[in-house]
Design a protein around this motif. Structure first.
Motif, mmCIF file in Angstrom:
data_model
loop_
_atom_site.group_PDB
_atom_site.id
_atom_site.type_symbol
_atom_site.label_atom_id
_atom_site.label_comp_id
_atom_site.label_asym_id
_atom_site.label_seq_id
_atom_site.Cartn_x
_atom_site.Cartn_y
_atom_site.Cartn_z
ATOM 1 N N PRO A 90 0.809 -1.220 0.000
ATOM 2 C CA PRO A 90 0.000 0.000 0.000
ATOM 3 C C PRO A 90 0.842 1.270 0.000
ATOM 4 C CG PRO A 90 -0.802 -1.554 1.646
ATOM 5 C CD PRO A 90 0.521 -2.074 1.150
ATOM 6 N N LYS A 108 -5.353 0.316 5.298
ATOM 7 C CA LYS A 108 -5.282 0.870 3.942
ATOM 8 C C LYS A 108 -6.002 -0.030 2.939
ATOM 9 C CE LYS A 108 -1.229 3.796 4.350
ATOM 10 N NZ LYS A 108 -1.712 5.013 3.705
ATOM 11 N N GLU A 111 -9.604 0.583 3.149
ATOM 12 C CA GLU A 111 -9.944 1.861 2.514
ATOM 13 C C GLU A 111 -9.989 1.767 0.987
ATOM 14 O OE1 GLU A 111 -6.934 4.458 4.097
ATOM 15 O OE2 GLU A 111 -7.961 4.614 6.036
#
Length: 148
Positions: A90, A108, A111
């Motif tokens: 990420p 992450k 997300e």
């Protein structure tokens, strides 16, 4: 058609008894939700189960892509496992302290994924915190969470 992504995350100590349920849920995500890209970690027993299930799914569904999450900068270029298409590192992880890297990488992925498949049976663990974060995002329509 937009590419649909799914992140798989679970407790370090996950019983093998969930393997069939996990396989069914992965199949559902491929067939019903049109997921084409899956990412999974590399450290706990859940990750090991998920890798086995995903490898079998890829043999049946040649169009799906599998990525291994690499939370540490030094292993982002680690050898890609058999049947996987690469590693996922990420963005922005370069400055994250090593003790926080897995938690931050998982966050992450939540997300940036359309779906989360998770096994979480430790209410005090980091996985639970990430699941709660994902569920807040789910209420906003940003991700769909499947709890095993």
């Amino acid at each position: 058609m937009d590419e649909k992504t799914c992140f798989l995350m679970g407790n370090r100590y996950t019983p093998t008894s969930i393997t069939e349920q996990l396989a069914d849920v992965v199949e559902q995500h491929i067939k019903e939700y049109c997921v084409t890209t899956f990412t999974v970690g590399r450290y706990g027993s859940f990750d090991g189960l998920a890798k086995k299930v995903l490898r079998k799914a890829k043999k049946r569904h040649k169009n799906i892509k599998l990525y291994l999450l690499a939370p540490y900068a030094l292993i982002q270029q680690a050898e890609t496992p058999i049947d996987f298409d690469g590693t996922m590192y990420p963005d922005g992880m370069e400055t994250v302290p090593k003790p926080l890297a897995i938690v931050q990488a998982n966050r992450k992925m939540v997300e940036h994924s359309d779906y989360l498949i998770t096994y979480c049976h430790n209410p005090a663990g980091n996985t639970q915190k990430i699941v709660e974060y994902a569920q807040k995002r789910e209420k906003k329509g940003l991700i769909k969470v499947t709890l095993l």
